[in-house]
Design a protein around this motif. Structure first.
Motif, PDB file in Angstrom:
ATOM      1  N   ALA A  20      -2.847  51.201 -20.880  1.00  0.00           N
ATOM      2  CA  ALA A  20      -3.374  50.489 -21.491  1.00  0.00           C
ATOM      3  C   ALA A  20      -3.543  50.742 -22.991  1.00  0.00           C
ATOM      4  CB  ALA A  20      -4.751  50.551 -20.872  1.00  0.00           C
ATOM      5  N   GLU A  21      -2.977  49.670 -24.153  1.00  0.00           N
ATOM      6  CA  GLU A  21      -3.262  49.712 -25.177  1.00  0.00           C
ATOM      7  C   GLU A  21      -4.465  50.076 -25.790  1.00  0.00           C
ATOM      8  OE1 GLU A  21      -3.028  45.782 -27.123  1.00  0.00           O
ATOM      9  OE2 GLU A  21      -2.000  46.779 -28.857  1.00  0.00           O
ATOM     10  N   GLY A  22      -4.735  51.604 -26.862  1.00  0.00           N
ATOM     11  CA  GLY A  22      -5.904  51.558 -26.928  1.00  0.00           C
ATOM     12  C   GLY A  22      -6.506  52.363 -26.012  1.00  0.00           C
ATOM     13  N   SER A  23      -5.234  53.195 -25.132  1.00  0.00           N
ATOM     14  CA  SER A  23      -6.301  54.222 -24.050  1.00  0.00           C
ATOM     15  C   SER A  23      -5.574  55.526 -24.729  1.00  0.00           C
ATOM     16  CB  SER A  23      -5.729  53.702 -22.414  1.00  0.00           C
ATOM     17  OG  SER A  23      -4.814  53.694 -22.549  1.00  0.00           O
ATOM     18  N   PHE A  24      -6.324  56.815 -24.068  1.00  0.00           N
ATOM     19  CA  PHE A  24      -5.330  58.267 -24.232  1.00  0.00           C
ATOM     20  C   PHE A  24      -5.704  58.582 -23.135  1.00  0.00           C
ATOM     21  CE2 PHE A  24      -6.029  61.849 -27.792  1.00  0.00           C
ATOM     22  CZ  PHE A  24      -5.379  62.380 -26.634  1.00  0.00           C
ATOM     23  N   VAL A  25      -3.605  58.161 -23.110  1.00  0.00           N
ATOM     24  CA  VAL A  25      -3.411  59.358 -21.844  1.00  0.00           C
ATOM     25  C   VAL A  25      -2.885  60.459 -21.623  1.00  0.00           C
ATOM     26  CG1 VAL A  25      -1.604  58.484 -20.476  1.00  0.00           C
ATOM     27  CG2 VAL A  25      -2.645  56.286 -20.651  1.00  0.00           C
ATOM     28  N   VAL A  26      -3.190  61.577 -20.708  1.00  0.00           N
ATOM     29  CA  VAL A  26      -2.344  62.333 -20.827  1.00  0.00           C
ATOM     30  C   VAL A  26      -1.704  63.232 -19.822  1.00  0.00           C
ATOM     31  CG1 VAL A  26      -2.904  65.510 -20.819  1.00  0.00           C
ATOM     32  CG2 VAL A  26      -3.970  63.702 -22.121  1.00  0.00           C
ATOM     33  N   PHE A  27      -0.116  62.943 -20.288  1.00  0.00           N
ATOM     34  CA  PHE A  27       0.426  63.897 -18.800  1.00  0.00           C
ATOM     35  C   PHE A  27       0.530  65.264 -18.695  1.00  0.00           C
ATOM     36  CE2 PHE A  27       4.105  60.595 -20.094  1.00  0.00           C
ATOM     37  CZ  PHE A  27       3.398  59.410 -19.855  1.00  0.00           C
ATOM     38  N   VAL A  28      -0.288  65.554 -17.623  1.00  0.00           N
ATOM     39  CA  VAL A  28      -0.130  66.972 -17.201  1.00  0.00           C
ATOM     40  C   VAL A  28       0.332  67.317 -15.451  1.00  0.00           C
ATOM     41  CG1 VAL A  28      -2.372  66.597 -16.434  1.00  0.00           C
ATOM     42  CG2 VAL A  28      -2.467  69.179 -17.413  1.00  0.00           C
ATOM     43  N   GLY A  29       0.864  69.143 -16.208  1.00  0.00           N
ATOM     44  CA  GLY A  29       2.161  69.518 -15.076  1.00  0.00           C
ATOM     45  C   GLY A  29       2.047  70.462 -15.429  1.00  0.00           C
ATOM     46  N   VAL A  67       1.501  58.222 -40.959  1.00  0.00           N
ATOM     47  CA  VAL A  67       1.359  57.224 -42.430  1.00  0.00           C
ATOM     48  C   VAL A  67       2.694  56.440 -41.882  1.00  0.00           C
ATOM     49  CG1 VAL A  67       1.188  58.820 -44.422  1.00  0.00           C
ATOM     50  CG2 VAL A  67       3.811  59.023 -43.187  1.00  0.00           C
ATOM     51  N   ARG A  68       3.237  56.213 -41.112  1.00  0.00           N
ATOM     52  CA  ARG A  68       4.164  55.638 -39.762  1.00  0.00           C
ATOM     53  C   ARG A  68       3.210  54.088 -40.019  1.00  0.00           C
ATOM     54  NH1 ARG A  68       8.464  58.858 -37.072  1.00  0.00           N
ATOM     55  NH2 ARG A  68       9.370  56.443 -36.525  1.00  0.00           N
ATOM     56  N   GLN A  69       2.119  54.669 -39.466  1.00  0.00           N
ATOM     57  CA  GLN A  69       1.150  53.264 -39.144  1.00  0.00           C
ATOM     58  C   GLN A  69       1.611  52.086 -37.436  1.00  0.00           C
ATOM     59  OE1 GLN A  69       0.858  50.597 -41.621  1.00  0.00           O
ATOM     60  NE2 GLN A  69      -0.988  52.135 -42.900  1.00  0.00           N
ATOM     61  N   PRO A  70       2.321  53.713 -36.749  1.00  0.00           N
ATOM     62  CA  PRO A  70       2.139  53.431 -35.451  1.00  0.00           C
ATOM     63  C   PRO A  70       1.687  52.952 -34.303  1.00  0.00           C
ATOM     64  CG  PRO A  70       2.346  55.864 -35.453  1.00  0.00           C
ATOM     65  CD  PRO A  70       2.052  54.712 -37.091  1.00  0.00           C
ATOM     66  N   ASP A  71       2.206  51.508 -33.136  1.00  0.00           N
ATOM     67  CA  ASP A  71       1.797  51.477 -32.371  1.00  0.00           C
ATOM     68  C   ASP A  71       1.520  52.534 -31.355  1.00  0.00           C
ATOM     69  OD1 ASP A  71       1.876  48.455 -33.405  1.00  0.00           O
ATOM     70  OD2 ASP A  71       4.091  48.836 -32.336  1.00  0.00           O
ATOM     71  N   VAL A  72       1.995  53.425 -31.354  1.00  0.00           N
ATOM     72  CA  VAL A  72       1.910  54.346 -30.582  1.00  0.00           C
ATOM     73  C   VAL A  72       1.909  55.931 -31.044  1.00  0.00           C
ATOM     74  CG1 VAL A  72       2.586  55.198 -27.370  1.00  0.00           C
ATOM     75  CG2 VAL A  72       2.468  52.410 -28.249  1.00  0.00           C
ATOM     76  N   PHE A  73       1.361  56.599 -29.964  1.00  0.00           N
ATOM     77  CA  PHE A  73       1.511  57.919 -30.976  1.00  0.00           C
ATOM     78  C   PHE A  73       1.624  58.493 -29.865  1.00  0.00           C
ATOM     79  CE2 PHE A  73      -1.409  56.848 -34.164  1.00  0.00           C
ATOM     80  CZ  PHE A  73      -1.257  57.659 -35.246  1.00  0.00           C
ATOM     81  N   LEU A  74       2.214  59.677 -30.348  1.00  0.00           N
ATOM     82  CA  LEU A  74       3.012  60.119 -28.361  1.00  0.00           C
ATOM     83  C   LEU A  74       2.605  62.198 -29.549  1.00  0.00           C
ATOM     84  CD1 LEU A  74       6.817  58.425 -28.156  1.00  0.00           C
ATOM     85  CD2 LEU A  74       4.434  58.481 -26.805  1.00  0.00           C
ATOM     86  N   PHE A  75       2.458  63.124 -28.695  1.00  0.00           N
ATOM     87  CA  PHE A  75       2.310  64.547 -29.015  1.00  0.00           C
ATOM     88  C   PHE A  75       3.104  64.854 -27.254  1.00  0.00           C
ATOM     89  CE2 PHE A  75      -1.782  62.590 -30.524  1.00  0.00           C
ATOM     90  CZ  PHE A  75      -1.824  62.941 -31.438  1.00  0.00           C
ATOM     91  N   MET A 128      -2.780  56.498 -27.774  1.00  0.00           N
ATOM     92  CA  MET A 128      -1.880  58.064 -27.432  1.00  0.00           C
ATOM     93  C   MET A 128      -1.488  58.182 -25.596  1.00  0.00           C
ATOM     94  SD  MET A 128      -4.234  59.332 -30.459  1.00  0.00           S
ATOM     95  CE  MET A 128      -4.523  58.752 -32.043  1.00  0.00           C
ATOM     96  N   ILE A 129      -0.418  58.912 -26.060  1.00  0.00           N
ATOM     97  CA  ILE A 129       0.236  59.696 -25.386  1.00  0.00           C
ATOM     98  C   ILE A 129       0.366  60.754 -25.468  1.00  0.00           C
ATOM     99  CG2 ILE A 129       1.815  58.851 -23.118  1.00  0.00           C
ATOM    100  CD1 ILE A 129       2.547  56.600 -24.028  1.00  0.00           C
ATOM    101  N   TYR A 130      -0.268  61.790 -24.308  1.00  0.00           N
ATOM    102  CA  TYR A 130      -0.263  63.382 -25.516  1.00  0.00           C
ATOM    103  C   TYR A 130       0.463  64.258 -23.780  1.00  0.00           C
ATOM    104  CZ  TYR A 130      -3.047  67.306 -27.085  1.00  0.00           C
ATOM    105  OH  TYR A 130      -3.426  68.435 -27.486  1.00  0.00           O
ATOM    106  N   VAL A 131       0.722  64.984 -23.982  1.00  0.00           N
ATOM    107  CA  VAL A 131       1.401  66.449 -23.259  1.00  0.00           C
ATOM    108  C   VAL A 131       1.044  67.081 -23.466  1.00  0.00           C
ATOM    109  CG1 VAL A 131       3.364  67.104 -22.302  1.00  0.00           C
ATOM    110  CG2 VAL A 131       4.449  64.429 -22.401  1.00  0.00           C
ATOM    111  N   THR A 132       0.885  67.900 -22.025  1.00  0.00           N
ATOM    112  CA  THR A 132       0.287  69.310 -22.037  1.00  0.00           C
ATOM    113  C   THR A 132      -0.025  69.901 -20.324  1.00  0.00           C
ATOM    114  OG1 THR A 132      -1.420  70.719 -22.648  1.00  0.00           O
ATOM    115  CG2 THR A 132      -2.400  68.581 -21.848  1.00  0.00           C
ATOM    116  N   HIS A 133      -0.208  71.254 -20.447  1.00  0.00           N
ATOM    117  CA  HIS A 133      -0.162  71.849 -19.709  1.00  0.00           C
ATOM    118  C   HIS A 133      -0.734  72.698 -18.831  1.00  0.00           C
ATOM    119  CE1 HIS A 133       1.215  75.355 -21.899  1.00  0.00           C
ATOM    120  NE2 HIS A 133       0.398  76.050 -21.452  1.00  0.00           N
ATOM    121  N   ASP A 134      -2.397  72.126 -20.101  1.00  0.00           N
ATOM    122  CA  ASP A 134      -3.566  72.775 -20.099  1.00  0.00           C
ATOM    123  C   ASP A 134      -4.383  71.964 -19.567  1.00  0.00           C
ATOM    124  OD1 ASP A 134      -5.533  73.573 -21.343  1.00  0.00           O
ATOM    125  OD2 ASP A 134      -5.298  74.413 -22.556  1.00  0.00           O
TER     126      ASP A 134
END
Ligand code: ADP
Ligand code: MG
Length: 243
Positions: free
Chosen positions: A32-41, A154-162, A192-198
């Motif tokens: 969803a737009e504006g959500s903080f989603v974490v991919f974990v595994g 500074v790039r003012q993106p629609d989506v941040f990927l971490f 924001m889409i955020y990847v972690t194994h934590d």
């Protein structure tokens, strides 16, 4: 419903093979737009590959990616409205923090006064105003990671990927940067889409967790749903439910 009519990030039947090795096996996800989603595994389950496909740094073998209603599957990274923050900060060592922040915008031929405004605003959001004239070698790990995040802002993106942005930091700094990233999400309101194994990082940051194993989604839901009602023993074990 036509998927390109939806906002947010929509992945449809995404597959990825390297040579004859299939690493992503047909993933369908709506973020969803504006959500903080974490991919974990666990390590090797395909988190980075999936994120890199959303970024356009890796081609999809099959499937479609739409961002805010636009099919971006075949677009270059710079055309997708995304910005990615990496685990290795990849700062330019010979440039000041200010120039590191401005570099991408200069390449994109953004006007000088606009660059200055955006750099100052990002520096203020990240509380690195006082570091703008230093070089990366004169910064701590946490400060470098802030600069890396600043380059995305500074790039003012629609989506941040971490991609595991905090895994090079010591435990104490990881906790404080986690709080900073959560604040950033509240202040900016971007997807924001955020990847972690934590698992702890995932549970504390996410509105929505996507648990991956071997290139497949095992479960998607709020941290509470995934914790209290795991789909299977893998999710239960990985997220650490007492069951
Ligand atoms: P994660 O980020 O979850 O640790 P990755 O997405 O990096 O996992 O990797 C998923 C799988 O794809 C792993 O088995 C990895 O070895 C493989 N892989 C990743 N990138 C490549 C590549 N460029 N060439 C071949 N195999 C790759
Ligand atoms: Mg990875």
């Amino acid at each position: 419903m036509n998927k390109t009519a939806q906002t947010g990030v929509v992945l449809t039947d995404i597959r990825k093979s390297f040579g004859n090795v299939d690493v992503i096996h047909g993933i369908n996800l709506t973020i969803a737009e504006g959500s903080f989603v974490v991919f974990v595994g666990p390590s090797g389950c395909g988190k980075s590959t999936l994120l890199r496909m959303i970024a356009g740094l890796e081609d999809v073998t099959d499937g479609e990616i739409a961002i805010n209603g636009r099919d971006v599957t075949d677009l270059d990274p710079s055309e997708r409205g995304i910005a990615m923050v990496f685990q290795s900060y990849a700062l330019y060592p010979h440039m000041s923090v200010r120039d590191n922040l401005a570099f991408g915008l200069k390449m994109a031929r953004t006007k000088a006064n606009e660059i200055e405004t955006r750099v100052n605003s990002a520096a203020s959001i990240l509380k690195i105003d006082h570091l703008l004239d230093r070089r990366p070698g004169q910064l701590s790990g946490g400060q470098r990671q802030r600069v890396a995040i600043g380059r995305a802002i500074v790039r003012q993106p629609d989506v941040f990927l971490f991609d595991e942005p905090l895994s090079n930091l010591d435990a104490e700094l990881r906790v404080s940067m986690r709080i900073e990233i959560a604040r950033l999400h509240r202040e900016l309101g971007n997807t924001m889409i955020y990847v972690t194994h934590d698992q702890t990082e995932a549970m504390t940051l996410a509105d929505n967790i996507v648990v991956l194993r071997n290139g497949r989604v095992e479960q998607q839901g709020s941290p509470r749903e995934v914790y209290e009602d795991p789909n299977n023993t893998f999710v239960a074990g990985f997220i650490g439910s007492p069951r």
